[in-house]
Design a protein around this motif. Structure first.
Motif, PDB file in Angstrom:
ATOM      1  N   GLY A 214       0.813  -1.213   0.000  1.00 19.08           N
ATOM      2  CA  GLY A 214       0.000   0.000   0.000  1.00 19.08           C
ATOM      3  C   GLY A 214       0.839   1.251   0.000  1.00 19.08           C
ATOM      4  N   PRO A 215       0.174   2.404   0.225  1.00 13.65           N
ATOM      5  CA  PRO A 215      -1.273   2.507   0.425  1.00 13.65           C
ATOM      6  C   PRO A 215      -2.050   2.282  -0.866  1.00 13.65           C
ATOM      7  CG  PRO A 215      -0.307   4.682   0.423  1.00 13.65           C
ATOM      8  CD  PRO A 215       0.849   3.720   0.362  1.00 13.65           C
ATOM      9  N   VAL A 216      -3.239   1.697  -0.736  1.00 12.74           N
ATOM     10  CA  VAL A 216      -4.089   1.323  -1.858  1.00 12.74           C
ATOM     11  C   VAL A 216      -5.360   2.161  -1.808  1.00 12.74           C
ATOM     12  CG1 VAL A 216      -5.388  -0.568  -2.908  1.00 12.74           C
ATOM     13  CG2 VAL A 216      -3.207  -1.033  -1.771  1.00 12.74           C
ATOM     14  N   ASP A 217      -5.817   2.609  -2.985  1.00 12.28           N
ATOM     15  CA  ASP A 217      -7.090   3.316  -3.069  1.00 12.28           C
ATOM     16  C   ASP A 217      -8.213   2.332  -2.747  1.00 12.28           C
ATOM     17  OD1 ASP A 217      -9.416   4.659  -3.690  1.00 12.28           O
ATOM     18  OD2 ASP A 217      -8.789   5.291  -5.694  1.00 12.28           O
ATOM     19  N   GLY A 218      -8.839   2.505  -1.618  1.00 14.17           N
ATOM     20  CA  GLY A 218      -9.860   1.568  -1.168  1.00 14.17           C
ATOM     21  C   GLY A 218     -11.135   1.583  -1.965  1.00 14.17           C
ATOM     22  N   HIS A 219     -11.268   2.517  -2.913  1.00 12.84           N
ATOM     23  CA  HIS A 219     -12.456   2.560  -3.759  1.00 12.84           C
ATOM     24  C   HIS A 219     -12.149   2.126  -5.188  1.00 12.84           C
ATOM     25  CE1 HIS A 219     -14.361   4.306  -0.326  1.00 12.84           C
ATOM     26  NE2 HIS A 219     -13.502   5.306  -0.307  1.00 12.84           N
ATOM     27  N   ASP A 220     -10.935   1.637  -5.393  1.00 10.87           N
ATOM     28  CA  ASP A 220     -10.527   1.045  -6.665  1.00 10.87           C
ATOM     29  C   ASP A 220     -10.517  -0.466  -6.457  1.00 10.87           C
ATOM     30  OD1 ASP A 220      -9.108  -0.070  -8.809  1.00 10.87           O
ATOM     31  OD2 ASP A 220      -7.820   1.677  -9.033  1.00 10.87           O
ATOM     32  N   LEU A 221     -11.574  -1.139  -6.918  1.00 10.98           N
ATOM     33  CA  LEU A 221     -11.745  -2.556  -6.623  1.00 10.98           C
ATOM     34  C   LEU A 221     -10.594  -3.394  -7.161  1.00 10.98           C
ATOM     35  CD1 LEU A 221     -13.398  -4.852  -5.443  1.00 10.98           C
ATOM     36  CD2 LEU A 221     -14.780  -4.864  -7.521  1.00 10.98           C
ATOM     37  N   ASP A 222     -10.115  -3.091  -8.360  1.00 10.19           N
ATOM     38  CA  ASP A 222      -9.009  -3.865  -8.930  1.00 10.19           C
ATOM     39  C   ASP A 222      -7.753  -3.729  -8.076  1.00 10.19           C
ATOM     40  OD1 ASP A 222     -10.512  -4.839 -11.031  1.00 10.19           O
ATOM     41  OD2 ASP A 222      -9.992  -3.189 -12.379  1.00 10.19           O
ATOM     42  N   ALA A 223      -7.457  -2.505  -7.647  1.00  8.83           N
ATOM     43  CA  ALA A 223      -6.262  -2.287  -6.824  1.00  8.83           C
ATOM     44  C   ALA A 223      -6.383  -2.995  -5.483  1.00  8.83           C
ATOM     45  CB  ALA A 223      -6.043  -0.788  -6.619  1.00  8.83           C
ATOM     46  N   VAL A 224      -7.569  -2.968  -4.908  1.00 12.59           N
ATOM     47  CA  VAL A 224      -7.795  -3.651  -3.623  1.00 12.59           C
ATOM     48  C   VAL A 224      -7.568  -5.147  -3.779  1.00 12.59           C
ATOM     49  CG1 VAL A 224      -9.571  -4.283  -1.942  1.00 12.59           C
ATOM     50  CG2 VAL A 224      -9.338  -1.905  -2.661  1.00 12.59           C
ATOM     51  N   GLN A 225      -8.146  -5.721  -4.822  1.00 11.95           N
ATOM     52  CA  GLN A 225      -8.010  -7.166  -5.023  1.00 11.95           C
ATOM     53  C   GLN A 225      -6.565  -7.567  -5.285  1.00 11.95           C
ATOM     54  OE1 GLN A 225     -11.718  -9.114  -7.066  1.00 11.95           O
ATOM     55  NE2 GLN A 225     -11.332  -7.141  -8.054  1.00 11.95           N
ATOM     56  N   ASP A 226      -5.855  -6.778  -6.071  1.00 11.97           N
ATOM     57  CA  ASP A 226      -4.451  -7.091  -6.350  1.00 11.97           C
ATOM     58  C   ASP A 226      -3.637  -7.133  -5.064  1.00 11.97           C
ATOM     59  OD1 ASP A 226      -4.957  -7.289  -9.040  1.00 11.97           O
ATOM     60  OD2 ASP A 226      -4.217  -5.278  -9.545  1.00 11.97           O
ATOM     61  N   ALA A 227      -3.860  -6.142  -4.190  1.00 17.52           N
ATOM     62  CA  ALA A 227      -3.109  -6.086  -2.932  1.00 17.52           C
ATOM     63  C   ALA A 227      -3.475  -7.251  -2.021  1.00 17.52           C
ATOM     64  CB  ALA A 227      -3.363  -4.754  -2.233  1.00 17.52           C
ATOM     65  N   LEU A 228      -4.753  -7.594  -1.964  1.00 21.36           N
ATOM     66  CA  LEU A 228      -5.184  -8.696  -1.111  1.00 21.36           C
ATOM     67  C   LEU A 228      -4.654 -10.032  -1.626  1.00 21.36           C
ATOM     68  CD1 LEU A 228      -8.894  -7.645  -0.360  1.00 21.36           C
ATOM     69  CD2 LEU A 228      -6.949  -7.553   1.203  1.00 21.36           C
ATOM     70  N   ARG A 229      -4.642 -10.217  -2.942  1.00 30.01           N
ATOM     71  CA  ARG A 229      -4.105 -11.470  -3.500  1.00 30.01           C
ATOM     72  C   ARG A 229      -2.612 -11.598  -3.185  1.00 30.01           C
ATOM     73  NH1 ARG A 229      -7.411 -10.075  -8.244  1.00 30.01           N
ATOM     74  NH2 ARG A 229      -9.299 -11.365  -8.173  1.00 30.01           N
ATOM     75  N   SER A 230      -1.895 -10.495  -3.285  1.00 26.02           N
ATOM     76  CA  SER A 230      -0.470 -10.539  -2.953  1.00 26.02           C
ATOM     77  C   SER A 230      -0.268 -10.873  -1.486  1.00 26.02           C
ATOM     78  CB  SER A 230       0.181  -9.187  -3.282  1.00 26.02           C
ATOM     79  OG  SER A 230       0.118  -8.911  -4.677  1.00 26.02           O
ATOM     80  N   ALA A 231      -1.084 -10.299  -0.631  1.00 28.22           N
ATOM     81  CA  ALA A 231      -0.967 -10.558   0.809  1.00 28.22           C
ATOM     82  C   ALA A 231      -1.300 -12.002   1.134  1.00 28.22           C
ATOM     83  CB  ALA A 231      -1.889  -9.618   1.583  1.00 28.22           C
ATOM     84  N   ALA A 232      -2.271 -12.572   0.408  1.00 24.46           N
ATOM     85  CA  ALA A 232      -2.688 -13.943   0.694  1.00 24.46           C
ATOM     86  C   ALA A 232      -1.592 -14.954   0.403  1.00 24.46           C
ATOM     87  CB  ALA A 232      -3.935 -14.271  -0.129  1.00 24.46           C
ATOM     88  N   GLU A 233      -0.632 -14.566  -0.404  1.00 16.88           N
ATOM     89  CA  GLU A 233       0.463 -15.481  -0.758  1.00 16.88           C
ATOM     90  C   GLU A 233       1.622 -15.426   0.236  1.00 16.88           C
ATOM     91  OE1 GLU A 233       1.556 -14.369  -4.688  1.00 16.88           O
ATOM     92  OE2 GLU A 233      -0.309 -15.095  -5.605  1.00 16.88           O
TER      93      GLU A 233
END
Length: 602
Positions: A214-233
């Motif tokens: 981050g920081p990630v724009d919390g209202h940009d769904l694609d950016a949120v998902q990309d960051a969460l997928r990276s964190a999940a790994e």
């Protein structure tokens, strides 16, 4: 917002997995539908609107990346969990939000397997997350992710940092989603807020041993998902720092500078104006009196734990800004800091919801009372709060504070006695004081017929059948009970001791004249005022039986205050009937075990 000629998407979302079949344009439409639903429904029922509007895209991203309930998504505080409820099959239930037998305003284990913690007190989710992750490791459970969604305001609480210390120290594989909107109720304060607003928050978390995205724009769904997928790994602790705007998508809430839309009452969604304004509240009476006294005494300092406006301190802050201290969501720190201020010559007033004082009882006992510090605790929302649910009822404060040596407790019955109690507390210099009052309108004043040695006699009676002792806001109810009993030929004297701890020595002296002493309080019966009065009568060798009416020792389901009190047996009809039964046939009075669930006592 959804177009009229397009079929609504929300009815197709029965579980989070349904989201994974949707395209990005469909998810954008769904976000609009969710915001429309929240604005329409929460404006009717009341609830936490601003926080929920701010996390629509974040919640969509969480449920597309993680597999709830196999993966555990934990919501700190729960103010921001409405969208989570929508996406886990409960969107049609929002018409009954915060009503009796309706949808809870917080995560609820009874509602859904997707709700793991019934969490409405802040700064706790990281400890739950650590514990779950640790247990999975000990039990050999693999493949499950634990995700904690934590607001920046919650990170002002010390418990969150204790949990971070354990998570980072052991390298627990916890995904920490930091929902950073710069606010709790009001703007987030302290050094943490400055670090998060700076240019290098990654270095701040790196020093703790946490990976950072981050920081990630919390209202940009694609950016949120990309960051969460990276964190999940990541096989270890990781922070996903998401920037959101409270009230996003609803102009009135987005432009709100005083957080009126954090938790709303029923209102017109077009204007934001409450549907029913109502009369003065208990909080506003306290607020005005504190401002008045602040002009007379420069030693008064007001302390809040991130709830300046809800506890009535905003008016004092406008007039005396240097004399208001906001410590963040850190009740323990607030109480001990108040002790330090009292030791240094100030008169601190800690304004706090009764339910949140539970978190700092150790500090009240050993940091304040042990040192005889004249700290004043103003306990808003004491007793049954109702629609906020079981965690917000302020039904334990008297029982907890009754064990504190040197503590004085006032329970005002109306606006006049609240103002008097605050003045009396400020005049007390040899120990702490607490003043408790309920949520809502203060109502009409209940005048005393006369006063005697600190006790107000609200209704004298020449016939000494029943001494009815009213605690605080239960005065109106007690007067109704007296009228019912009077119509049955029973003599009832109603008194209000106003200061309920220590027990006024006049009460035992009066009690021996009566056939029955009855107490009525909106606190749990165990350890409450009635129990304390009964002990005082026993110590004084007064044999008059004491009948205690109060709240049973159980968590209470949500509902309007009157509904909840009625289910506890705290109505005029029930109380009058039980007292008559005691007078006519003491042997017929039910045993304690038979009436514990109703709130009545033998």
């Amino acid at each position: 917002m959804p177009q009229r000629n397009q079929e609504r998407l929300l009815p197709s979302v029965r579980q989070p997995s349904d989201l994974r079949r949707m395209t990005t344009p469909e998810l954008t439409r769904l976000a609009g539908e969710i915001r429309t639903l929240l604005i329409e429904q929460v404006s009717r029922t009341g609830g936490h609107l601003g926080p929920s509007l701010g996390v629509v895209e974040l919640t969509l991203g969480l449920h597309r990346v993680f597999d709830s309930p196999a993966d555990r998504i934990l919501w700190d505080t729960g103010h921001q969990a409405y969208v989570h409820k929508v996406l886990t099959g409960r969107w049609q239930d929002f018409g009954g939000l915060r009503t009796r037998d309706g949808l809870s305003g917080y995560p609820s284990q009874e509602e859904s397997p997707h709700d793991f913690i019934e969490n409405s007190h802040a700064s706790t989710a990281l400890s739950y997350a650590y514990g779950m992750s640790k247990a999975d490791s000990l039990r050999g459970v693999t493949g499950r992710r634990v995700v904690a969604v934590v607001g920046d305001g919650s990170l002002t609480g010390g418990m969150a940092w204790e949990a971070l210390n354990s998570i980072a120290g052991e390298g627990r594989p916890v995904v920490i989603v930091l929902n950073d909107n710069g606010r709790s109720y009001s703007p987030t304060i302290g050094g943490l807020a400055r670090h998060l607003a700076g240019n290098e928050p990654d270095k701040f978390f790196a020093t703790l041993g946490l990976q950072y995205f981050g920081p990630v724009d919390g209202h940009d769904l694609d950016a949120v998902q990309d960051a969460l997928r990276s964190a999940a790994e990541i096989d270890g602790p990781v922070v996903v720092h998401v920037l959101t705007r409270k009230g996003y998508g609803y102009e009135l809430a987005e432009n709100d500078q005083v957080d009126r839309f954090h938790a709303i009452k029923p209102m017109n969604p077009e204007t934001g104006v409450p549907v029913k304004a109502g009369g003065p509240s208990w909080t506003s009476v306290f607020a005005d009196e504190l401002v008045r006294l602040g002009g007379l005494r420069e030693d008064i300092v007001a302390i809040t734990a991130a709830m300046q406006d809800p506890t009535g301190l905003s008016r004092f802050a406008e007039r005396y800004p240097a004399r208001v201290v906001d410590v963040g969501i850190a009740e323990q720190h607030a109480v001990t800091a108040a002790a330090g201020m009292a030791m240094a010559g100030m008169r601190p007033v800690v304004a706090i919801y009764s339910t949140f004082l539970n978190r700092a009882i150790d500090q009240v006992l050993l940091d304040v009372a042990l040192h005889s510090c004249p700290v004043i605790f103003v306990l808003d929302r004491a007793g049954v709060t109702g629609d906020d649910g079981p965690s917000h009822n302020g039904m334990w404060d008297m029982s907890l504070l009754n064990v504190v040596p040197k503590m004085r407790i006032a329970a005002p019955r109306d606006a006049a006695t609240l103002r008097s109690a605050l003045r009396g507390a400020l005049d007390t210099v040899d120990g702490p004081s607490a003043i408790r009052f309920p949520k809502g309108e203060v109502g009409a004043e209940v005048p005393a017929a006369f006063g005697c040695a600190g006790i107000d006699v609200l209704r004298p009676d020449p016939v000494d059948d029943v001494l009815l002792v009213s605690v605080g806001a239960m005065a109106k109810l007690c007067m109704e009970v007296a009228e019912l009993l009077h119509s049955d030929g029973v003599g009832v004297t109603v008194v209000d001791p106003r200061w309920i701890k220590p027990v006024n020595p006049l009460l035992p002296a009066m009690a021996h004249r009566f056939k029955v002493v009855a107490t009525v309080e909106d606190n749990v019966r165990v350890g409450g005022f009635g129990a304390m009065l009964g002990q005082q009568l026993q110590d004084a060798c007064v044999t008059t039986p004491v009948v205690n009416f109060g709240i049973p020792q159980q968590f209470l389901a949500q509902g309007k205050r009157a509904e909840v009190l009625a289910e506890c047996g705290l109505t005029a009809d029930v109380i009058a009937t039980e007292i008559v039964g005691r007078l006519l046939d003491p042997a017929s009075w039910p045993a304690v075990a038979d009436v514990e669930t109703s709130g009545l006592v033998g």
